[in-house]
Design an enzyme around this catalytic site. Sequence first.
Site, mmCIF file in Angstrom:
data_model
loop_
_atom_site.group_PDB
_atom_site.id
_atom_site.type_symbol
_atom_site.label_atom_id
_atom_site.label_comp_id
_atom_site.label_asym_id
_atom_site.label_seq_id
_atom_site.Cartn_x
_atom_site.Cartn_y
_atom_site.Cartn_z
ATOM 1 N N HIS A 77 18.357 -8.623 9.703
ATOM 2 C CA HIS A 77 17.989 -7.340 9.097
ATOM 3 C C HIS A 77 18.923 -6.220 9.535
ATOM 4 O O HIS A 77 18.575 -5.041 9.458
ATOM 5 C CB HIS A 77 16.526 -7.005 9.387
ATOM 6 C CG HIS A 77 15.607 -7.651 8.389
ATOM 7 N ND1 HIS A 77 15.810 -8.934 7.945
ATOM 8 C CD2 HIS A 77 14.523 -7.193 7.725
ATOM 9 C CE1 HIS A 77 14.875 -9.239 7.054
ATOM 10 N NE2 HIS A 77 14.075 -8.197 6.903
ATOM 11 N N ASP A 140 8.537 0.182 12.794
ATOM 12 C CA ASP A 140 7.698 0.444 11.611
ATOM 13 C C ASP A 140 7.460 -0.835 10.818
ATOM 14 O O ASP A 140 6.394 -1.040 10.255
ATOM 15 C CB ASP A 140 8.389 1.446 10.676
ATOM 16 C CG ASP A 140 8.531 2.796 11.317
ATOM 17 O OD1 ASP A 140 7.811 3.061 12.289
ATOM 18 O OD2 ASP A 140 9.370 3.580 10.839
ATOM 19 N N GLU A 253 4.932 10.357 13.784
ATOM 20 C CA GLU A 253 6.205 10.236 13.067
ATOM 21 C C GLU A 253 6.297 11.391 12.070
ATOM 22 O O GLU A 253 5.419 12.254 12.021
ATOM 23 C CB GLU A 253 6.302 8.900 12.316
ATOM 24 C CG GLU A 253 6.632 7.729 13.202
ATOM 25 C CD GLU A 253 7.313 6.589 12.449
ATOM 26 O OE1 GLU A 253 7.698 6.761 11.275
ATOM 27 O OE2 GLU A 253 7.453 5.501 13.053
HETATM 28 C C1 LIG Z 1 13.197 -3.028 6.680
HETATM 29 C C2 LIG Z 1 13.681 -2.669 8.066
HETATM 30 C C3 LIG Z 1 12.927 -1.853 8.857
HETATM 31 C C4 LIG Z 1 13.353 -1.508 10.136
HETATM 32 N N1 LIG Z 1 12.561 -0.704 10.897
HETATM 33 C C5 LIG Z 1 12.949 -0.376 12.142
HETATM 34 C C6 LIG Z 1 12.144 0.444 12.948
HETATM 35 O O1 LIG Z 1 11.090 0.920 12.545
HETATM 36 N N2 LIG Z 1 12.566 0.703 14.201
HETATM 37 C C7 LIG Z 1 13.725 0.195 14.711
HETATM 38 O O2 LIG Z 1 14.025 0.438 15.866
HETATM 39 N N3 LIG Z 1 14.517 -0.566 13.952
HETATM 40 C C8 LIG Z 1 14.172 -0.853 12.682
HETATM 41 N N4 LIG Z 1 14.983 -1.618 11.913
HETATM 42 C C9 LIG Z 1 16.281 -2.046 12.454
HETATM 43 C C10 LIG Z 1 16.135 -3.337 13.242
HETATM 44 O O3 LIG Z 1 15.475 -3.098 14.458
HETATM 45 C C11 LIG Z 1 17.500 -3.930 13.597
HETATM 46 O O4 LIG Z 1 18.301 -4.058 12.467
HETATM 47 C C12 LIG Z 1 17.313 -5.278 14.269
HETATM 48 O O5 LIG Z 1 18.522 -5.700 14.815
HETATM 49 C C13 LIG Z 1 16.882 -6.298 13.251
HETATM 50 O O6 LIG Z 1 16.335 -7.408 13.890
HETATM 51 P P1 LIG Z 1 16.784 -8.847 13.430
HETATM 52 O O7 LIG Z 1 15.902 -9.782 14.138
HETATM 53 O O8 LIG Z 1 16.881 -8.972 11.970
HETATM 54 O O9 LIG Z 1 18.247 -8.858 14.100
HETATM 55 P P2 LIG Z 1 19.628 -9.354 13.481
HETATM 56 O O10 LIG Z 1 20.033 -8.429 12.405
HETATM 57 O O11 LIG Z 1 19.561 -10.782 13.148
HETATM 58 O O12 LIG Z 1 20.585 -9.158 14.751
HETATM 59 C C14 LIG Z 1 20.920 -7.860 15.219
HETATM 60 C C15 LIG Z 1 21.880 -7.957 16.401
HETATM 61 O O13 LIG Z 1 21.195 -8.510 17.505
HETATM 62 C C16 LIG Z 1 21.797 -9.731 17.910
HETATM 63 N N5 LIG Z 1 20.695 -10.645 18.225
HETATM 64 C C17 LIG Z 1 19.779 -11.154 17.385
HETATM 65 N N6 LIG Z 1 18.917 -11.939 18.072
HETATM 66 C C18 LIG Z 1 19.310 -11.899 19.365
HETATM 67 C C19 LIG Z 1 18.839 -12.476 20.569
HETATM 68 N N7 LIG Z 1 17.778 -13.293 20.586
HETATM 69 N N8 LIG Z 1 19.498 -12.214 21.720
HETATM 70 C C20 LIG Z 1 20.571 -11.390 21.731
HETATM 71 N N9 LIG Z 1 21.077 -10.827 20.630
HETATM 72 C C21 LIG Z 1 20.447 -11.067 19.467
HETATM 73 C C22 LIG Z 1 22.614 -10.194 16.727
HETATM 74 O O14 LIG Z 1 23.701 -11.005 17.116
HETATM 75 C C23 LIG Z 1 23.079 -8.876 16.149
HETATM 76 O O15 LIG Z 1 24.187 -8.388 16.846
HETATM 77 C C24 LIG Z 1 14.603 -1.970 10.628
HETATM 78 C C25 LIG Z 1 15.392 -2.770 9.802
HETATM 79 C C26 LIG Z 1 14.940 -3.113 8.534
HETATM 80 C C27 LIG Z 1 15.816 -3.948 7.658
#
Ligand SMILES: Cc1cc2nc3c(=O)[nH]c(=O)nc-3n(C[C@H](O)[C@H](O)[C@H](O)COP(=O)(O)OP(=O)(O)OC[C@H]3O[C@@H](n4cnc5c(N)ncnc54)[C@H](O)[C@@H]3O)c2cc1C
Length: 506
Positions: A77, A140, A253
């Site tokens: 994400h 969120d 918020e």
């Molecule tokens: C619809 C939506 C809503 C969101 N709402 C919020 C919000 O309310 N608050 C907020 O703070 N953020 C929010 N985000 C942002 C979100 O927190 C970050 O984009 C987060 O990185 C997404 O998590 P993911 O599991 O998809 O990570 P990914 O996109 O898969 O990875 C993000 C980064 O973390 C690394 N990573 C992933 N897993 C691990 C692990 N286990 N150990 C070490 N590194 C790792 C990856 O290599 C990459 O560099 C939102 C994003 C979206 C798309």
Amino acid sequence: MLQQEDEEVARRLFQDMDLEGSIDYRSTAFAGRDFGGLHASPPFAVVRPSGSRDISSVIRFALKSPNLTVAARGNGHSINGQAMANRGLVIDMKRPSDAVIDFVRSDAGFAVDVGGGALWEDVLTRCVSEFGFSPRSWTDYLGLTVGGTLSNAGVSGQTFRYGPQTSNVTELEVVTGTGDTVICSDGQNSELFFSVLGGLGQFGIITRARVLVQPAPNMVRWIRVVYSEFDEFTRDAESLITRPERESFDYVEGFAFVNSDDPVNGWPSVLLNPDQLWDTGFMIRSASPVLYCLEVALHYNKGDCSSTVDTRVERLLGRLRFMEDTLFQVDLNYIDFLLRVKEAEKQAKANGIWDAPHPWLNLFVSKTSIEDFDRLVFKEILKDGIGGPMLVYPISRSKWDERTSVVLPDGEIFYIVALLRFTNPYQKSPSVRDLVAQNHEIIEACVRNGLDFKLYLPHYNTEEGWKQHFGDRWSWFEEMKSKYDPMAILAPGQKIFTRNPSCGIN
Ligand SMILES: Cc1cc2nc3c(=O)[nH]c(=O)nc-3n(C[C@H](O)[C@H](O)[C@H](O)COP(=O)(O)OP(=O)(O)OC[C@H]3O[C@@H](n4cnc5c(N)ncnc54)[C@H](O)[C@@H]3O)c2cc1C
């Protein structure tokens, strides 16, 4: 897609890894895309590990190669390819079954051990249904993995009280860029612990996190009120986040919206359910192109008498100066409240908006700069809206642990600004390129006018950009990298360090 000969070579190579999990060379396209939809970098292969041992094997295998990189992918994400590894190895971390491994009593309080690849939505439902407890600090939207948000910060309406998610973990299990599996906490391997939190995946892969929990309430009163003046909105929001716990809400918020009847950008976006009505007279009362909605929530239990809840809400709201007749409220189950974005996700998936590109921009803006930001950005550049929410709300710096890798602007209070753009593939709307250009325009306006801000979920293409982002923390960040991932194998999609080409540890 690999050619057949490539696939043969790959199979032979990866036999060396001796995995208990699986490896996929064919269906890899998903790991070359992300929620942002702005970049595509297909990996060489996707590994589905069975546990930390497999992750360590993959990293040790990459260390022996001259140029392989490894990216942990949570739920993909990210916006700017942060979880991708161009022609490298992507470790698919998502594992719903890891939502709760154990309930533990630690010195810091009750906690649950959860897998790094667990989705927060699964952590929520399992914690509440099995233990009646719940993590304290959220995002969120909960379709994100534990490791993904802890690598950034994890912020939402509870951050003002408990700090970001990175302030709510007491222990991690991490597989570092040298392939070592390390347990770390404030008291044990603390350097690794703090560097990994908010560390953008640069130092290790989080395989387990110990997350603080508290008794879960049953119900939530969810409330929105509207302001025409930015200074009144910020004064009330800041007052709520600095009051003693008993005198405030449990969630705070806010967002800016366009002073129009546009269903996405305007007044209708304030309503909490379809039964609520909005009065067209509201718009006329303010000449401002943009208005502000303060969003708060109060926890309570099913046994609480409704008049007691009403009285508490009235008392808390009584001290706020929102526009008359702009109070909207609903009562809902605690889990439904925390999963509130899931309904929007379902609708957006049905109409194609969820899968279209999302050129999002997230910033932390210091309190000293937020009025200028409102004037230059909300009231000028974004006065017609962005096709999605424009979140803006304050949080207190003292709830953040300054030893983590997250960098913040100056001052005790700063604002989260999240420009959550949605593009509609079926309607005439600005091109993605124009929206990305508008993001650049916003950043340039902030820089030109001397605003104090940092990017949240940062993205830079140059080392100079990263050095400026980290400021005086850059040399520490580099030092941690050379210690825990000396060959720069991990999280190449962040584009902070370049893979060290010399042959590494055997
Ligand atoms: C619809 C939506 C809503 C969101 N709402 C919020 C919000 O309310 N608050 C907020 O703070 N953020 C929010 N985000 C942002 C979100 O927190 C970050 O984009 C987060 O990185 C997404 O998590 P993911 O599991 O998809 O990570 P990914 O996109 O898969 O990875 C993000 C980064 O973390 C690394 N990573 C992933 N897993 C691990 C692990 N286990 N150990 C070490 N590194 C790792 C990856 O290599 C990459 O560099 C939102 C994003 C979206 C798309």
